[in-house]
Design a protein around this motif. Structure first.
Motif, short mmCIF file in Angstrom:
data_model
loop_
_atom_site.label_atom_id
_atom_site.label_comp_id
_atom_site.label_asym_id
_atom_site.label_seq_id
_atom_site.Cartn_x
_atom_site.Cartn_y
_atom_site.Cartn_z
N LYS A 1 81.95 -17.50 -11.46
CA LYS A 1 83.16 -17.84 -10.71
C LYS A 1 82.97 -19.15 -9.94
O LYS A 1 83.84 -20.02 -9.94
N GLN A 2 81.81 -19.30 -9.31
CA GLN A 2 81.54 -20.52 -8.55
C GLN A 2 81.45 -21.74 -9.47
O GLN A 2 81.93 -22.83 -9.12
N ALA A 3 80.86 -21.55 -10.65
CA ALA A 3 80.76 -22.66 -11.60
C ALA A 3 82.15 -23.10 -12.07
O ALA A 3 82.42 -24.30 -12.18
N LEU A 4 83.01 -22.15 -12.33
CA LEU A 4 84.37 -22.50 -12.76
C LEU A 4 85.16 -23.15 -11.63
O LEU A 4 85.95 -24.07 -11.87
N LEU A 5 84.92 -22.70 -10.41
CA LEU A 5 85.58 -23.34 -9.27
C LEU A 5 85.08 -24.77 -9.07
O LEU A 5 85.85 -25.66 -8.70
N MET A 6 83.81 -24.99 -9.34
CA MET A 6 83.27 -26.35 -9.26
C MET A 6 83.93 -27.26 -10.30
O MET A 6 84.24 -28.42 -10.01
N LEU A 7 84.15 -26.72 -11.49
CA LEU A 7 84.85 -27.49 -12.52
C LEU A 7 86.30 -27.78 -12.11
O LEU A 7 86.83 -28.86 -12.38
N LEU A 8 86.93 -26.81 -11.47
CA LEU A 8 88.30 -27.01 -10.99
C LEU A 8 88.36 -28.12 -9.94
O LEU A 8 89.24 -28.98 -9.97
N VAL A 9 87.42 -28.10 -9.01
CA VAL A 9 87.38 -29.13 -7.97
C VAL A 9 87.13 -30.50 -8.61
O VAL A 9 87.74 -31.50 -8.20
N ALA A 10 86.24 -30.56 -9.60
CA ALA A 10 85.98 -31.82 -10.29
C ALA A 10 87.24 -32.33 -10.99
O ALA A 10 87.52 -33.53 -10.98
N ALA A 11 88.02 -31.41 -11.58
CA ALA A 11 89.26 -31.82 -12.24
C ALA A 11 90.28 -32.34 -11.23
O ALA A 11 90.98 -33.33 -11.50
N VAL A 12 90.36 -31.70 -10.08
CA VAL A 12 91.29 -32.17 -9.04
C VAL A 12 90.86 -33.55 -8.54
O VAL A 12 91.70 -34.45 -8.37
N LEU A 13 89.56 -33.74 -8.32
CA LEU A 13 89.08 -35.06 -7.91
C LEU A 13 89.36 -36.12 -8.96
O LEU A 13 89.74 -37.24 -8.63
N ALA A 14 89.17 -35.77 -10.23
CA ALA A 14 89.45 -36.72 -11.31
C ALA A 14 90.94 -37.07 -11.35
O ALA A 14 91.30 -38.24 -11.58
N GLY A 15 91.78 -36.09 -11.12
CA GLY A 15 93.22 -36.37 -11.07
C GLY A 15 93.59 -37.29 -9.93
O GLY A 15 94.38 -38.23 -10.09
N ASN A 16 93.01 -37.04 -8.76
CA ASN A 16 93.26 -37.92 -7.62
C ASN A 16 92.75 -39.33 -7.88
O ASN A 16 93.39 -40.32 -7.53
N LEU A 17 91.59 -39.42 -8.49
CA LEU A 17 91.02 -40.72 -8.80
C LEU A 17 91.92 -41.47 -9.78
O LEU A 17 92.16 -42.67 -9.62
N ALA A 18 92.45 -40.76 -10.77
CA ALA A 18 93.35 -41.39 -11.73
C ALA A 18 94.63 -41.87 -11.05
O ALA A 18 95.13 -42.95 -11.35
N LEU A 19 95.15 -41.07 -10.14
CA LEU A 19 96.38 -41.48 -9.44
C LEU A 19 96.17 -42.76 -8.64
O LEU A 19 97.07 -43.58 -8.51
N TRP A 20 94.98 -42.92 -8.09
CA TRP A 20 94.70 -44.09 -7.26
C TRP A 20 94.35 -45.33 -8.07
O TRP A 20 94.52 -46.45 -7.60
N THR A 21 93.82 -45.16 -9.28
CA THR A 21 93.30 -46.32 -10.00
C THR A 21 94.07 -46.72 -11.24
O THR A 21 93.94 -47.87 -11.67
N VAL A 22 94.84 -45.83 -11.85
CA VAL A 22 95.57 -46.18 -13.07
C VAL A 22 96.78 -47.02 -12.70
O VAL A 22 97.55 -46.66 -11.81
N PRO B 1 97.76 -48.16 -6.73
CA PRO B 1 97.78 -47.96 -5.28
C PRO B 1 96.52 -48.45 -4.61
O PRO B 1 96.56 -48.94 -3.48
N ALA B 2 95.39 -48.36 -5.27
CA ALA B 2 94.14 -48.84 -4.69
C ALA B 2 94.18 -50.36 -4.50
O ALA B 2 93.69 -50.87 -3.50
N GLN B 3 94.77 -51.07 -5.44
CA GLN B 3 94.87 -52.53 -5.31
C GLN B 3 95.78 -52.91 -4.16
O GLN B 3 95.52 -53.88 -3.46
N SER B 4 96.85 -52.17 -3.95
CA SER B 4 97.76 -52.49 -2.85
C SER B 4 97.11 -52.19 -1.50
O SER B 4 97.44 -52.85 -0.51
#
Length: 66
Positions: free
Chosen positions: A31-52, A60-63
């Motif tokens: 359960k903890q391993a799957l939650l870690m993967l979920l958190v990594a996916a959320v972080l990747a989504g946030n990173l994509a929102l800021w950099t794509v 948004p990161a450039q602005s």
């Protein structure tokens, strides 16, 4: 400062994925391993929102850096 935060997010994604793979291979704590993967996916989504780039060609990161 923003570049440092984005870099730390990338490092956190790698560490979370590696840690969850380690936990899944070791057995137990599934359960903890799957939650870690979920958190990594959320972080990747946030990173994509800021950099794509959007329709205007800027991210948004450039602005924030201007």
């Amino acid at each position: 400062m923003l570049a440092t935060v984005l870099s730390l997010m990338v490092l956190a994604i790698f560490v979370l994925v590696a840690g969850s793979i380690y936990l899944l291979r070791r057995g137990g704590a599934r359960k903890q391993a799957l939650l870690m993967l979920l958190v990594a996916a959320v972080l990747a989504g946030n990173l994509a929102l800021w950099t794509v780039p959007g329709a205007d060609g800027g991210s948004p990161a450039q602005s924030m850096l201007k």
